[in-house]
Scaffold this motif. Structure first.
Motif, PDB file in Angstrom:
ATOM      1  N   PHE A  94       7.972  -2.252 -22.840  1.00 12.77           N
ATOM      2  CA  PHE A  94       6.855  -1.638 -22.125  1.00 12.77           C
ATOM      3  C   PHE A  94       5.925  -2.650 -21.456  1.00 12.77           C
ATOM      4  O   PHE A  94       4.762  -2.368 -21.205  1.00 12.77           O
ATOM      5  CB  PHE A  94       6.033  -0.743 -23.066  1.00 12.77           C
ATOM      6  CG  PHE A  94       6.885   0.127 -23.939  1.00 12.77           C
ATOM      7  CD1 PHE A  94       7.510   1.255 -23.423  1.00 12.77           C
ATOM      8  CD2 PHE A  94       7.113  -0.194 -25.264  1.00 12.77           C
ATOM      9  CE1 PHE A  94       8.339   2.036 -24.219  1.00 12.77           C
ATOM     10  CE2 PHE A  94       7.934   0.587 -26.064  1.00 12.77           C
ATOM     11  CZ  PHE A  94       8.555   1.720 -25.539  1.00 12.77           C
ATOM     12  N   ALA A  95       6.453  -3.859 -21.167  1.00 13.80           N
ATOM     13  CA  ALA A  95       5.648  -4.871 -20.482  1.00 13.80           C
ATOM     14  C   ALA A  95       6.231  -5.194 -19.108  1.00 13.80           C
ATOM     15  O   ALA A  95       5.955  -6.242 -18.551  1.00 13.80           O
ATOM     16  CB  ALA A  95       5.557  -6.139 -21.330  1.00 13.80           C
ATOM     17  N   GLY A  96       7.020  -4.268 -18.574  1.00 13.51           N
ATOM     18  CA  GLY A  96       7.626  -4.498 -17.267  1.00 13.51           C
ATOM     19  C   GLY A  96       6.624  -4.537 -16.140  1.00 13.51           C
ATOM     20  O   GLY A  96       6.925  -5.018 -15.045  1.00 13.51           O
ATOM     21  N   ASP A  97       5.408  -4.021 -16.377  1.00 12.04           N
ATOM     22  CA  ASP A  97       4.375  -4.024 -15.342  1.00 12.04           C
ATOM     23  C   ASP A  97       3.607  -5.343 -15.284  1.00 12.04           C
ATOM     24  O   ASP A  97       2.829  -5.569 -14.339  1.00 12.04           O
ATOM     25  CB  ASP A  97       3.378  -2.895 -15.596  1.00 12.04           C
ATOM     26  CG  ASP A  97       2.698  -3.019 -16.966  1.00 12.04           C
ATOM     27  OD1 ASP A  97       3.398  -3.396 -17.942  1.00 12.04           O
ATOM     28  OD2 ASP A  97       1.488  -2.744 -17.063  1.00 12.04           O
ATOM     29  N   LEU A  98       3.791  -6.221 -16.264  1.00 11.59           N
ATOM     30  CA  LEU A  98       3.047  -7.480 -16.294  1.00 11.59           C
ATOM     31  C   LEU A  98       3.680  -8.489 -15.332  1.00 11.59           C
ATOM     32  O   LEU A  98       4.888  -8.711 -15.362  1.00 11.59           O
ATOM     33  CB  LEU A  98       3.040  -8.074 -17.706  1.00 11.59           C
ATOM     34  CG  LEU A  98       2.215  -7.349 -18.761  1.00 11.59           C
ATOM     35  CD1 LEU A  98       2.384  -8.039 -20.114  1.00 11.59           C
ATOM     36  CD2 LEU A  98       0.743  -7.296 -18.369  1.00 11.59           C
ATOM     37  N   PRO A  99       2.884  -9.137 -14.468  1.00  8.61           N
ATOM     38  CA  PRO A  99       3.421 -10.218 -13.644  1.00  8.61           C
ATOM     39  C   PRO A  99       3.942 -11.346 -14.526  1.00  8.61           C
ATOM     40  O   PRO A  99       3.348 -11.661 -15.562  1.00  8.61           O
ATOM     41  CB  PRO A  99       2.205 -10.682 -12.821  1.00  8.61           C
ATOM     42  CG  PRO A  99       1.217  -9.574 -12.915  1.00  8.61           C
ATOM     43  CD  PRO A  99       1.454  -8.906 -14.233  1.00  8.61           C
ATOM     44  N   VAL A 100       5.059 -11.946 -14.117  1.00 16.07           N
ATOM     45  CA  VAL A 100       5.667 -13.036 -14.877  1.00 16.07           C
ATOM     46  C   VAL A 100       5.719 -14.280 -14.009  1.00 16.07           C
ATOM     47  O   VAL A 100       6.223 -14.244 -12.881  1.00 16.07           O
ATOM     48  CB  VAL A 100       7.085 -12.678 -15.355  1.00 16.07           C
ATOM     49  CG1 VAL A 100       7.691 -13.841 -16.145  1.00 16.07           C
ATOM     50  CG2 VAL A 100       7.052 -11.412 -16.214  1.00 16.07           C
ATOM     51  N   TYR A 101       5.181 -15.388 -14.518  1.00 19.15           N
ATOM     52  CA  TYR A 101       5.185 -16.679 -13.838  1.00 19.15           C
ATOM     53  C   TYR A 101       6.060 -17.641 -14.630  1.00 19.15           C
ATOM     54  O   TYR A 101       6.162 -17.550 -15.860  1.00 19.15           O
ATOM     55  CB  TYR A 101       3.769 -17.257 -13.743  1.00 19.15           C
ATOM     56  CG  TYR A 101       2.798 -16.446 -12.923  1.00 19.15           C
ATOM     57  CD1 TYR A 101       2.425 -16.851 -11.644  1.00 19.15           C
ATOM     58  CD2 TYR A 101       2.232 -15.279 -13.427  1.00 19.15           C
ATOM     59  CE1 TYR A 101       1.528 -16.115 -10.902  1.00 19.15           C
ATOM     60  CE2 TYR A 101       1.334 -14.534 -12.685  1.00 19.15           C
ATOM     61  CZ  TYR A 101       0.976 -14.959 -11.418  1.00 19.15           C
ATOM     62  OH  TYR A 101       0.089 -14.219 -10.680  1.00 19.15           O
ATOM     63  N   SER A 102       6.660 -18.606 -13.919  1.00 17.99           N
ATOM     64  CA  SER A 102       7.490 -19.583 -14.614  1.00 17.99           C
ATOM     65  C   SER A 102       7.495 -20.898 -13.834  1.00 17.99           C
ATOM     66  O   SER A 102       6.887 -21.010 -12.763  1.00 17.99           O
ATOM     67  CB  SER A 102       8.918 -19.047 -14.773  1.00 17.99           C
ATOM     68  OG  SER A 102       9.659 -19.866 -15.666  1.00 17.99           O
ATOM     69  N   THR A 103       8.178 -21.873 -14.412  1.00 16.42           N
ATOM     70  CA  THR A 103       8.352 -23.168 -13.757  1.00 16.42           C
ATOM     71  C   THR A 103       9.716 -23.208 -13.076  1.00 16.42           C
ATOM     72  O   THR A 103      10.500 -22.258 -13.157  1.00 16.42           O
ATOM     73  CB  THR A 103       8.261 -24.306 -14.786  1.00 16.42           C
ATOM     74  OG1 THR A 103       9.343 -24.156 -15.733  1.00 16.42           O
ATOM     75  CG2 THR A 103       6.925 -24.279 -15.529  1.00 16.42           C
ATOM     76  N   SER A 104      10.027 -24.325 -12.442  1.00 18.32           N
ATOM     77  CA  SER A 104      11.290 -24.461 -11.723  1.00 18.32           C
ATOM     78  C   SER A 104      12.503 -24.327 -12.639  1.00 18.32           C
ATOM     79  O   SER A 104      13.612 -24.050 -12.172  1.00 18.32           O
ATOM     80  CB  SER A 104      11.337 -25.819 -11.017  1.00 18.32           C
ATOM     81  OG  SER A 104      11.326 -26.883 -11.966  1.00 18.32           O
TER      82      SER A 104
END
Length: 603
Positions: free
Chosen positions: A478-488
């Motif tokens: 249920f966290a599919g609405d959260l933006p996800v950031y990552s590194t290269s």
């Protein structure tokens, strides 16, 4: 005691906290600002609006300029209670935008500036223009920020104009060459065109120093009345000296055998590819000599290279050997190390550090997430030294900005990911609450598990295999609405649409070599094995190490100047640790699509 207990005659008190080891000057400035603000607040107690509002507005301005931000909201609230003129209403909205900007709330500042309204007099027009330019620049819209300042220039005093011209140049240096070149060609306004043309000359990544010098001299002759000709930017003024001092013999110290042999060979190949690319385009190129550090200590090789005529040493790569060269009491020629010293160890004179630190990427994730309005982070990172190091770098940046790491979880084997994500999102707590309700009611209620609601985004530190499992798992819990950031590290560097569709939506920072086009990249990948695949980032490091070799003094002299290389937009702060400004991309339909640096907002 509230700062604006005006009617009771309370005095303004200094903030409760005090910065670590503040300088005497900082204390004095803070004390003077508090006293001046208090003077206007005292006047406000004895006045009636609209004069009272003017005094309160002035007090707030003083405190914002002195960075005493925590004292301002109460003044703004009191100001809003007054009967304000149209001009004062704009001043109040402008102060709110300034405060939001000072506190790093870029989205709020953008929104407030969009709703500001039209200035009513020249002084207000200047104030609005300056704040708008600052907000635009902070949001990454450097073109609009530079243009705002150019349009503002005729309204400024001579002293203000000098500071504004310096700010214009800073904004222009943050714009890639391709954009500057297009702006220079398209601009019909003389002042603007002159700025863009000069900035494009300095940003062109394939231009040699001699070319830049000739082009800048022609520019100065043609634009002799331009502000940038009257006060020549430092990076432009340094060109004659750079051409005169450019190294004509460069030594490269890298391991060619052993555990780091493949890495050293990739760097060597990138270095030589850049050399031959420049030579093929008619550039003046130095003599090169490569030394193998896998068998001989770097200090011996350093002096051997100098004896052979080297005027610059690039390398070594091994972290321990980087420290050995920095420890030398004297360095007859400069060193461009290909790794970093420990953060506790200061670089000596003429000792530059250049590498691909994952910590720098984590820092840029924090800055981007903050600019995009997020405040509460969930951090997922792999167990082990690397994951802790990257997550620690993010945490340092994020907490300094004022964000909160609401939850974090490390993961090991892929089999443990499900449990780790569920725990981080407090899914078990949701189920526990449902069971408690069931016992109280004596019946089984209709229940759907829920995740915690105090999260804005996810910082996912993971390599592709783990990321392809974790991203769908976030949606499952249920966290599919959260933006996800990552590194290269979330991207393999090659398109794999079917596999990477599970990464859709993830935003990540990466070097241009992997997500953008470059002439040397196309040429190298056609004939050199290391230019693509797992070692491609080190190949790119070699390319930029070569391209940087004549420009180190230039970048150090002007910390705002950048060289747009294949590893990023490179600049050299005073600590001589080269920083990389990376590009951003987002997975869409399994492919990384390059994103603009600009934070959303029209303005």
């Amino acid at each position: 005691m509230g700062l604006l207990a005006l009617a009771s005659g309370c005095q303004v008190t200094a903030p409760a906290y005090e910065p670590t080891s503040p300088t005497l000057t900082a204390r004095e400035l803070s004390r003077d600002a508090m006293a001046e603000a208090q003077e206007f607040i005292t006047k406000a107690k004895l006045a009636h609006s609209p004069e009272k509002a003017d005094y309160l507005i002035r007090a707030a301005q003083i405190l914002i300029e002195a960075e005493l931000h925590e004292l301002v909201p109460e003044i703004l609230t009191a100001t809003a209670r007054e009967a304000l003129t149209i001009s004062q209403q704009l001043d109040l909205r402008l102060l709110k935008a300034e405060l939001a900007l000072a506190q790093g709330n870029i989205q709020t500042a953008l929104m407030l500036m969009e709703r500001l309204g039209a200035p009513t007099h020249p002084a207000q027009q200047r104030a609005v223009g300056l704040v708008r330019a600052q907000v635009l620049g902070s949001a990454g819209n450097h073109v609009a920020a530079a243009r705002e300042r150019m349009n503002l220039s005729p309204l400024l005093t001579a002293q203000q104009r000098e500071a504004n011209d310096d700010a214009i140049w800073r904004e222009l240096q943050a714009i890639p060459w391709t954009v500057l070149e297009r702006l220079a060609n398209d601009s019909t306004e003389a002042l603007e065109r002159g700025w863009f043309e000069l900035a494009a000359i300095m940003a062109e990544p394939y231009s040699e120093l001699e070319d830049q010098l000739a082009l800048s001299q022609r520019w100065l002759a043609r634009w002799s009345r331009h502000p940038a000709a009257r006060r020549i930017p430092a990076s432009v003024a340094s060109l004659p000296g750079l051409v005169e001092r450019r190294p004509n013999h460069v030594a490269l110290l890298v391991p060619l055998e052993g555990n780091l042999g493949a890495a050293g060979q990739a760097i060597r190949d990138g270095f030589m590819a850049a050399h031959y690319f420049a030579f093929g385009n008619g550039a003046i190129t130095p003599e090169l000599r490569v030394y193998d550090t896998s068998r001989v200590d770097p200090v011996t090789l350093y002096y051997e290279a100098i004896s052979a005529g080297a005027q610059l040493v690039v390398g070594p790569l091994e972290k321990s050997k980087v420290g050995a060269l920095n420890a030398l009491a004297e360095r007859p020629v400069p060193v461009l190390a290909l790794n970093y010293l420990p953060v506790t160890e200061a670089a000596g004179e003429r000792f530059y550090q250049f590498g691909l630190a994952a910590e720098d990427e984590a820092e840029q994730v924090g800055l981007r997430a903050w600019r995009e309005g997020h405040r509460n982070a969930l951090v997922l990172y792999p167990q082990g030294e690397w994951g802790e190091r990257v997550s620690g770098s993010f945490a340092a940046t994020w907490l300094e900005l004022g964000g909160d790491i609401t939850a974090s979880s490390s993961f090991g084997e892929l089999s443990t990911l499900d449990e780790r994500v569920a725990n981080a999102l407090l899914i078990a707590d949701s189920e526990l609450r449902a069971n408690r309700i069931s016992r109280i009611l004596g019946q089984e209620p209709e229940f759907y598990p829920r995740r915690r609601k105090d999260l804005d985004f996810v910082f996912l530190i993971a390599r592709p295999v783990a990321a392809r499992v974790l991203k769908p798992m976030l949606a499952f819990y249920f966290a599919g609405d959260l933006p996800v950031y990552s590194t290269s590290h979330v991207y393999t560097g090659t398109t794999a649409t079917s596999q990477d569709s599970d990464l859709n939506g993830i935003k990540f920072c990466d070097m241009p070599w992997r997500i953008a086009d470059d002439p040397i990249k196309a040429q190298a990948q056609a004939g050199l094995r290391g230019a693509a695949g797992n070692l491609s980032t080190l190949f790119a490091l070699g390319v930029d190490a070569y391209r940087l070799h004549p420009r180190l003094d230039q970048l150090l002299a002007d910390p705002d100047s950048r060289y747009y290389g294949v590893t990023g937009a490179l600049r050299i702060p005073k600590d001589q640790r080269i920083k990389r400004g990376l590009m951003w991309a987002q997975f869409i339909e399994g492919r990384p699509e390059v994103m603009p640096m600009v934070v959303s907002g029209r303005l």
